[in-house]
Structures are given as structure tokens and as C-alpha cells.
Design an enzyme around this catalytic site. Structure first.
Site, PDB file in Angstrom:
ATOM      1  N   SER A  13     -14.162   9.106 -24.230  1.00  0.00           N
ATOM      2  CA  SER A  13     -15.267   9.999 -23.952  1.00  0.00           C
ATOM      3  C   SER A  13     -14.691  11.235 -23.313  1.00  0.00           C
ATOM      4  O   SER A  13     -13.604  11.185 -22.744  1.00  0.00           O
ATOM      5  CB  SER A  13     -16.239   9.315 -22.985  1.00  0.00           C
ATOM      6  N   ARG A  23     -14.112   9.018 -31.867  1.00  0.00           N
ATOM      7  CA  ARG A  23     -15.276   8.120 -31.862  1.00  0.00           C
ATOM      8  C   ARG A  23     -16.436   8.895 -32.432  1.00  0.00           C
ATOM      9  O   ARG A  23     -16.418  10.134 -32.476  1.00  0.00           O
ATOM     10  CB  ARG A  23     -15.613   7.659 -30.446  1.00  0.00           C
ATOM     11  N   THR A  70     -23.043   8.685 -20.892  1.00  0.00           N
ATOM     12  CA  THR A  70     -22.577   7.559 -20.083  1.00  0.00           C
ATOM     13  C   THR A  70     -23.631   7.130 -19.080  1.00  0.00           C
ATOM     14  O   THR A  70     -23.897   5.942 -18.912  1.00  0.00           O
ATOM     15  CB  THR A  70     -21.293   7.942 -19.332  1.00  0.00           C
ATOM     16  N   CYS A  84     -12.035  10.844 -42.112  1.00  0.00           N
ATOM     17  CA  CYS A  84     -11.467   9.757 -41.321  1.00  0.00           C
ATOM     18  C   CYS A  84     -10.348  10.303 -40.446  1.00  0.00           C
ATOM     19  O   CYS A  84      -9.376  10.844 -40.964  1.00  0.00           O
ATOM     20  CB  CYS A  84     -10.932   8.662 -42.235  1.00  0.00           C
ATOM     21  N   CYS A 109      -7.094   2.009 -38.500  1.00  0.00           N
ATOM     22  CA  CYS A 109      -8.470   2.281 -38.081  1.00  0.00           C
ATOM     23  C   CYS A 109      -8.628   2.475 -36.579  1.00  0.00           C
ATOM     24  O   CYS A 109      -8.111   1.684 -35.791  1.00  0.00           O
ATOM     25  CB  CYS A 109      -9.358   1.137 -38.555  1.00  0.00           C
ATOM     26  N   CYS A 158     -13.873   4.209 -35.198  1.00  0.00           N
ATOM     27  CA  CYS A 158     -14.817   5.265 -34.850  1.00  0.00           C
ATOM     28  C   CYS A 158     -16.133   5.115 -35.599  1.00  0.00           C
ATOM     29  O   CYS A 158     -17.148   5.609 -35.129  1.00  0.00           O
ATOM     30  CB  CYS A 158     -14.213   6.648 -35.088  1.00  0.00           C
ATOM     31  N   CYS A 167     -16.796   6.376 -41.242  1.00  0.00           N
ATOM     32  CA  CYS A 167     -16.939   6.031 -42.661  1.00  0.00           C
ATOM     33  C   CYS A 167     -18.217   5.269 -42.927  1.00  0.00           C
ATOM     34  O   CYS A 167     -18.886   5.479 -43.944  1.00  0.00           O
ATOM     35  CB  CYS A 167     -15.735   5.220 -43.134  1.00  0.00           C
TER      36      CYS A 167
END
Lengths: 673, 251
Positions: A186, A431, A467, A618, A642, A645, A648
């Protein structure tokens, strides 16, 4: 009589209602054992050994004589071969105790409102339900999926309520990352509002929150210039933190209160009872080879059953999406679809003189065009570290857009270069974020549990903070859960509590910022200014979102390709170098966790119509089109890259890619993100 | 027969390490730590020997700061019966570890001591050999196959050596260090992790074991290896030979 106790070796036969003995069928699916039965079976536990290399049909079941603090003993499962078993213990005794066991379990189930077993009579006709019978099962009062801010806040709040009321509930948190915080990424400018409510002593308890925001700048970037705009944020009282570090600290606090946290275990399956109520989750089988065969260290997944389930998987959580679809949670409240953005971030260590702890910078404009919503952020942490990143909305139209490359371009802006020069990158990650806000919050309660945090979507888009709302949603869900388990109220109180809380008020006020940008950058900015200075959310109507992200992509022939400059290796980097910095690792020999619902669509639709957007959005280069022997381009999925996130899963034009959870412990290894 | 397995808490193999700014070592703050992969293989082998009935108990040993207990818990979750933690702050070099292991062997009296061949943080590959020397026990290092014969108290170890495979027959008690191809360690399952919480971990200090931790080594500096330079395309064999001779100094 002896025949009655033998269960055939095939697991499927156990499910037939008219198997040799209804008594034995019911025994093998008994989940709650009282202490008498467990002591009875304790004698035989020594000779039933773990057998990881055995073939699946002969998989022995474990017997646990221990109990959780709440008195729920672990599930007792009778082993498959009974011949030696019955010779150890008197035959008649087994039969009678098992019979008693059944009835008492049913009664205790009813008291607690579990509804685990659908009871149709003591003898005969006792049907088993859908769960696999050869998996070990562990029972808790509350099972939380995902050890993020929301999940850990819920766990901590539950234990606090237990302490206040003098009861005890067993709480288990499963986390797919190798450790707590490994999958947490974050910005992050942290608003401590929820933490002040949850753990008011956080400062004394040395939470990793130490850099208050010292300055707040907002720039509009063009290719060569940076125009200062009035800052729309009010970050007074907020801190610049690393959320991964904060979540680690929260994990420690939760464990101190008695929460059991299990990192390295991925919840891959939802368990239902015969009434379609969620009763738990099951973790992945580990040690499965790429072709599906079982490796030497094959380990069957474990079932975690809870009286209440809380799903806090983060944005576009795989199980949460399934639940929302199954129980039609978006239709219930007439909410809109969720819209998303992709955030890509790097943490740099810069030169001493350039570092100003607490400095916060946001930009708008270049490198993104007028039609693509997004911007960048640059926060100064401590120890000469800065967090720099870009957020690109996923409803961009041009399939040739590459958010990763846009980020690399951004770092070459004249306003950014002087800061980064002489520095080095520590970590990289990505993310997706929820941008739907108020309009897209689904009804978060389902039979057996609730959805909290970014899985539901409480991010405040104009503030770019999610958050504090995620944590608050976790706390509210914990309070509702405690009410259900301790006082017998309904989980719907969670929804009511949400609507009465400051989350709702905040998100309602912020609801019209993002949709205004559908009309373009200037109208969007105008609306933002209007909302921020004058209206403050008081418009009588709510703007709607545009098309869902995956439908927004235009076909390639209507758009022009974008040329991206080559990385220079100093400020900008290629994907493999960046990926290396994310500490991403997956067990290589496992089935690919990215599933194509129709394997022909990439070559038939994605590539010809949309120019293969997945090879561009991606941030981990999972999707590549490689020419095969016939020189035709085929999709190659590098699943081990990967970053989890979920871009896709969101952006694929035909929604053909399904992100499922890989073996636990894999994925990125964020420590300062 | 008891088997003792020594495990080490190291930086996780998947983490990209960085050198600290003051060049005194590698950054280990906020970095994921886990059990050394070779130690996992050693523990797995011990567990398999126990499951085949040739041993009665597997004891896992770790030395270092308080967080080593986490590594021991992982070992207990995999199936070890007991844990021993030797609390020692500061750097522990192989000779000190070997002396501590010798003291523990005299306390526990195992029939077999299994270690990983080396730790992935220092790559020393010394502890197993040193402890065998101190104890006067036979050693089978780089083991890729271990077969125990309980009756004759002999272990047959296949070693991976540069020339191929060498098979040794060791009289027990012996020291074995494990190589990669020995086995695939099992996953610690959730129920086992839960059960491990109640297993016993005994604490010792070096003073209790009468071992003095002093180091004959001092780390002077830790730096990153030089960055790889770009390749150069040469135009002829003569140019290649010239570069190899005069620039790279390899011929």
C-alpha cells in the site's frame, strides 16, 4: 457384525445414503466429538501414523485428542481399516459409544446453531454432506481468511470482546503469504482513526508508525513541466508508513491476544453444509506436481470449520468473488459493479540530502492521457526510504496501454529525476485497488459469515485511503460476530453497523468524485473542486460508474499502439529486474493457478481483437505470447511470476482468466511495502 | 536409538538480500527467516528413519537468539519430538557450534547426529565435519542416500563427491550431513503446527554446557560482488585470445 464397521476403500462410497451401515457413515462425518469419544480413540492413535506417500484412497485420517479452549475437540475421524482397531477395543463398546456420540453431537449442534448435520434419525438415512471425507478437519469459532488490516483488526477486536465479557472464542486466521505482511502492499499515508479505536496504546506499544506527514504537495504534470495545484488532501494527523510493517506488528498483537495465525496456508475452497450455509474453508493440497500427480511430499489440504467465517482476502479476493456470485450479494442491495485500478509501487533508498521524512506528493496528468484516470504518489518514509508508485484505473480504453511502462516513464519526469538519482530500488510490487466506493459496496453478509475489507471494497477514492475503513469494517464485523456467537443475534447487524458508522458517512461524501472522471480529466477535476470546496457530498444524486472494467477496452484496430522507451537500468527497469525485487517465489512444480475458462479464447479473441492486453497490464509478465513450432503465437502462462494482484481476473475482456490461489507460502515477499 | 538433528535459522532462500550500508554484513532486519533448506532435508531424513521404526525419538537442536524457537517449532511441526534451544546472542561460527553440539551430544547421547551439509547464509560446510572430529565419530557428508542397519549398528551412506557417488559404511554413532538429493522435505500441516505448540523445547546456555564462545574470526567487510559488465562481441579468434590474455588474465 464385523462387516458393519468396515468402510470400503473408495471415498465416494461413504456418501451413499444406503451404504452397509448408516451408523458407520455417520461416524465418519461426525465433526464434533465430545471428550468421551476422544479418549476412547486415543488408544489407537499411536498406530495410525502419518503416511504422506500413501496413495490417496488409503489415506489415513488423524485423530486429535486435544481440545480448543472453547471445548471443541478436533474432529475425530475413524481410520479406514478397522480390523486391528476393533481388535484393540471391545467391539460392542465401539458400537454403543459411537451411537451415543451421534446423538449428543446432534444436540450440541442445535444448541450452538451450527447446523452441521442434517439429522434424519438415529439409525438409517443419515446422509453425509458435500465435504470431502478424507481431509482432516479443524474447528474454530471464527475463521478469518487473510491476515491483512481488516482480518487482523477483526481478530483483535474479537479477542478484546472476549476479554471484556469473560468468554473465550477460538479465532483462526489463515494467510496465503509465507508470513504475515508478505502480501501487503500500500502507498501508504495512514489515517490512524480506526487504529485509535482498536488499539489506543499503539504508540506506547511501538507500532511502526513514526513518520508524521510533514508536507503535502499536489502537482499536475505535463511532459516537461510540473504545475503546482492546491492540495485536495488534508493529511494533518496522518502518518507515512509501510503497511506491510504495520500488519506484521498487528499480527504480533493478535497472537499476544491468543489469535492463531497460520501463514503459508491458502484457502482455496469454501465448504457448505446441506443448507447451503458456509461452514468453513479448505486449504490447498500441497505437493501436487504440474501435471496434477502427487509428489513425494504430497499433503492433502485441511478443512477449517468455523461457526462464523470472515473473508478478508483483499481486493478481488478469489473466495469472496465466488461467494458474492453465489449468494447474489450485489443484486441484493442494487449496487453497481466494482471498478478497479492497478497500483504499481517501488520503494527506493535515496541520497541523504534529498530525503525529507513525511513529505507527501501526489501527481495527476502525464504520463496518463486525458481519458485515463490515474496518478502517482511519492511518499518519504524513514531511513532514507521513499515509496513511489502509479495508480492506473483499469477501465482504460486503449488495449496498448501498459501501466508498468507508464510507471517507468513517470520516473523520467524532470520533477522526479533529481530525487531518484543516486538511489537504488529496494522492493517492487503491485496490487489492484477498489475504486467503486459507495456505489459498489455489495451486501456483505452471507449465510455463515461476512466479507470485510477490500474484498467488499471500502476504499475512499478521493482520499486514496482504504486502510482505515478496512480496519473499521473488520472491527464492526467482529462486534457483529461476537453478538451472533455469544448473544444469538443475527449477522445482519454488521450491515446495519456499517451503515451507521463513519465508513458510510465518509464513503457517501466521497461518492461522486471518481464517476465524474468518466467524462474526462477536466470535468473530473472541476467536479472534484466543486465537491471538495462547496458541495461536500451533498448532491442529491449519485453518479453512476461507466462500463465494467473488462468491457471498457476498445478493440485494437480502433486504438493506436503506444511506444514506450527502453529502460535505462538506472531509473527505469525491465519487468524481470523489477520482479526480482519483489521476492516473488512459487514452488515451480505445481499446477498453474491461473485458469483459462476456455483455453481457445486467448488465441481467438484476446490476441487478434485486443492485441493481447494481458501481456501489457500484468505487472509481472505472467502472460506472454511465444511463437510455437508452427510459428504461431501461443499464450504462455508464467504462473510462478504472479504477484497476486488480480489485474488479469479483472481486466480480461472476456473474463476468461480466473485467478485461483496457488500453493500456500508462494507469491511476493514484501517487507517494506 | 535417538537421533539429533541440528537446524539453523537463516534468511529465507527466496529473499533478495542486500548488504548493509555500513558493510558489516547483510541486512537481516525485517527480512523473512526460515529453516535452512539442508536442515529441512536432514530433519526429514531423521523423521523417515523414525517412521521406519529404527529410531525412537528425534530431537531438534538450534542455536542462536530467541527467535530460533520459531524455527524449532517448524521442526516440531514437521514431526520432531523435542526441541533444544541454546540461547546465544552474537555471531556463532562453525567451531563454536560444533563445540556446543559436542556438549549436547554428551547430554542427550544420540545414536546419530544429522545436519545439513551447509547453511545458505554462510556456505561454510564445516560444522558437521568439525563436530565429527571433536567427538571422534565417523562422518558421512554430502549424503544422497542413507540406509541404517540397526542390528549391526552400521549406516551405509552414499556420498555425492566430485567424481560421482561414493558409498561408505559407518559404525554408529555417526555424523551425517545431508545433500539436496537425499529427500524432499514434508510440509508441516496445520494440525501438526497446532500440536507442535505443546511440544517441549528445552533451553540451555553455553555456560551451562561449559562451552566458551569465542571466535577466531572477525568479519572485516562485506561488499556486493562487482556488477556484471556487458558482454563484448569479438570479431576474430585472435582478438579473443588477446583479450583473454591481456584483459582477463586467464591464459
Amino acid at each position: 457384525m464385523f462387516r458393519l464397521l468396515l468402510i470400503s476403500s473408495k471415498s465416494t462410497s461413504l456418501r451413499k445414503p444406503n451404504s452397509t451401515s448408516s451408523f458407520t457413515v455417520s461416524n465418519s462425518h461426525t465433526n464434533l466429538c465430545d471428550s468421551t469419544s476422544s479418549t476412547l480413540f486415543r488408544q489407537s492413535s499411536s498406530h495410525i501414523s502419518s503416511n504422506p506417500s500413501a496413495s490417496p484412497t488409503n489415506h489415513f485420517n488423524f485423530i486429535y485428542p486435544t481440545k480448543t479452549p472453547n471445548g471443541y475437540s478436533f474432529s475425530c475421524r475413524l481410520g479406514r481399516s478397522f480390523s486391528s482397531f476393533s481388535s484393540q477395543i471391545g467391539f460392542g463398546k465401539v458400537f454403543s459409544s459411537g451411537y451415543r456420540l451421534n446423538y449428543e453431537n446432534f444436540r450440541s449442534c442445535e444448541e450452538n446453531g451450527c447446523g452441521f448435520l442434517r439429522f434424519q434419525g438415529f439409525l438409517g438415512g443419515l446422509r453425509s454432506f458435500a465435504s470431502e471425507s478424507d481431509r482432516e478437519s479443524m474447528e474454530y469459532d471464527v475463521v478469518i481468511v487473510g491476515a491483512g488490516p481488516a482480518g487482523l483488526s477483526a481478530a483483535i477486536r474479537l479477542k478484546q470482546l472476549c476479554r471484556e465479557k469473560g468468554v473465550d472464542l477460538s479465532v483462526c486466521v489463515v494467510e496465503k503469504g509465507a508470513e504475515v505482511g508478505a502480501h501487503i502492499l500500500s502507498g501508504n499515508v495512514f489515517e490512524p482513526r480506526a487504529l485509535d479505536e482498536l488499539l489506543p496504546q499503539w504508540k506506547q506499544e511501538e507500532a511502526p508508525i513514526s513518520v508524521p506527514v510533514s508536507s503535502d504537495k499536489f502537482l499536475f504534470l505535463t511532459k516537461n513541466r510540473a504545475i503546482s495545484l492546491p492540495c485536495p488532501f488534508d493529511n494533518k494527523g496522518n502518518y507515512v508508513i509501510s503497511l506491510s510493517q504495520l500488519v506484521r506488528w498487528m499480527g504480533m498483537k493478535a497472537e499476544e491476544l491468543g489469535v492463531e495465525i497460520y501463514p503459508g496456508f491458502a484457502a482455496s475452497e469454501i465448504l457448505y453444509d446441506a443448507n447451503d450455509k458456509v461452514i468453513g474453508i479448505a486449504t490447498n493440497d500441497m505437493g501436487v506436481a504440474k501435471d496434477g500427480s502427487k509428489k513425494e511430499n504430497y499433503q492433502r489440504g485441511v478443512e477449517l470449520k468455523g461457526r462464523m467465517m470472515l473473508l478478508s482476502e483483499g481486493c478481488r479476493g478469489s473466495l469472496s468473488e465466488k461467494i458474492m456470485k453465489k449468494y447474489k450479494l450485489r443484486e441484493k442491495e442494487h449496487t453497481q459493479h466494482q471498478t478497479y485500478a492497478l497500483g504499481i509501487k517501488e520503494v527506493w533508498e535515496i541520497e541523504e540530502g534529498k530525503h525529507k521524512p513525511g513529505a507527501v506528493l501526489h501527481t495527476l496528468g502525464w504520463p496518463l492521457d486525458q481519458k485515463t484516470y490515474g496518478g502517482s504518489f511519492l511518499y518519504h518514509l524513514k531511513d532514507r526510504q521513499i515509496a513511489i508508485g502509479i495508480v492506473v484505473t483499469l477501465n482504460y480504453r486503449n488495449p496498448f496501454l501498459n501501466p508498468y511502462e507508464e510507471f517507468q516513464k513517470l520516473k523520467h519526469h524532470p520533477a522526479i529525476i533529481p530525487l531518484l538519482e543516486g538511489g537504488s530500488v529496494l522492493e517492487y510490487g503491485a496490487r489492484t485497488l477498489n475504486e467503486g466506493g459507495y456505489q459498489s459496496i455489495p451486501y456483505p453478509v452471507f449465510p455463515g459469515g461476512a466479507i470485510i475489507g477490500c474484498s467488499a471494497g471500502f476504499l475512499n477514492v478521493p482520499k486514496i485511503k482504504g486502510t482505515h475503513t478496512a480496519m473499521k469494517s473488520g472491527m464492526l464485523a467482529a462486534e457483529a460476530t461476537f453478538g451472533v456467537l455469544h448473544e444469538g443475534s443475527k449477522m445482519e447487524t454488521y450491515w446495519d453497523a456499517l451503515q451507521k458508522s463513519w465508513i458510510w458517512e465518509e464513503l457517501y461524501r466521497a461518492r461522486n468524485y471518481r464517476p465524474a472522471f468518466e467524462y474526462g480529466l477536466i470535468p473530473g477535476l472541476a467536479m472534484s473542486a466543486l465537491e471538495h470546496y462547496i458541495l461536500k457530498g451533498r448532491l442529491p444524486f449519485t453518479l453512476k460508474h461507466g462500463k465494467p472494467d473488462h468491457e471498457a477496452t476498445k478493440v485494437a484496430k480502433l486504438c493506436s499502439p503506444i511506444q514506450y522507451p527502453k529502460p535505462d537500468g538506472v531509473l527505469s527497469f525491465d519487468v524481470p529486474t523489477s520482479l526480482h525485487r519483489s521476492n516473488t517465489n512459487h514452488e515451480h512444480d505445481q499446477p498453474a493457478h491461473l485458469c483459462l475458462r476456455d483455453p481457445k479464447i486467448p488465441e481467438l479473441v484476446n490476441f487478434p481483437d485486443y492485441a493481447a492486453p494481458e501481456s501489457r497490464y500484468c505487472p509481472a509478465r505472467v502472460y506472454e505470447y511465444i511463437p510455437d513450432e508452427k510459428n504461431q503465437l501461443k499464450l504462455q502462462i508464467n504462473a510462478q511470476n504472479c504477484l497476486h494482484c488480480k489485474a488479469c481476473d479483472i481486466k480480461d475482456p472476456k473474463q476468461n482468466i480466473e485467478w485461483t490461489v496457488p500453493e500456500g507460502g508462494g507469491g511476493p515477499g514484501y517487507s517494506v511495502m | 536409538m535417538k537421533i539429533m538433528v541440528a537446524v539453523k535459522r537463516v534468511v529465507d532462500y527466496a529473499v533478495k538480500i542486500r548488504v548493509k550500508a555500513d558493510k558489516t554484513g547483510v541486512e537481516t532486519q525485517n527480512v523473512k527467516m526460515s529453516m535452512n533448506p539442508f536442515c529441512e532435508i536432514a530433519l526429514e531424513e531423521a523423521l523417515r528413519i523414525k517412521e521406519s521404526g529404527l529410531a525412537s525419538e528425534v530431537v531438534a537442536v538450534s542455536m542462536g537468539p530467541a527467535q530460533c524457537v520459531d524455527t524449532l517449532r517448524t521442526g516440531l511441526a514437521m514431526g520432531a519430538d523435542r526441541g533444544i534451544h541454546v540461547e546465544a546472542t552474537g555471531a556463532l561460527y562453525p567451531l563454536s557450534v560444533a563445540k556446543l553440539l559436542k556438549a549436547l551430544v554428551e547430554v542427550e547421547k544420540p545414536g546419530l547426529l544429522i545436519l545439513g551439509k551447509q547453511a545458505i547464509d554462510d556456505d561454510c560446510n564445516q560444522t558437521g565435519q568439525m563436530v565429527a572430529g571433536l567427538l571422534g565419530w565417523p562422518q558421512g557428508t554430502f549424503a544422497s542416500k542413507v540406509v541404517l542397519d540397526k542390528e549391526n549398528q552400521v549406516a551405509t551412506v552414499d556420498r555425492e563427491v566430485d567424481g560421482g557417488l561414493e558409498t561408505l559404511s559407518l559404525d554408529l554413532p555417526a555424523v551425517i550431513t545431508t545433500d539436496l538429493r537425499l529427500n524432499q522435505p514434508r510440509y508441516a500441516t496445520l494440525p501438526n503446527i497446532m500440536k507442535a505448540k505443546s511440544k517441549v523445547i528445552k533451553k540451555f546456555t553455553p555456560q551451562e554446557l561449559n562451552v566458551e564462545i569465542k571466535s577466531d574470526l572477525e568479519v572485516v567487510q562485506v561488499t556486493e560482488p562487482p556488477k556484471r559488465k556487458a558482454g563484448v562481441i569479438v570479431s576474430s579468434v585472435d582478438e579473443l585470445l588477446d583479450k583473454l590474455k591481456n584483459e582477463a588474465h586467464v591464459i
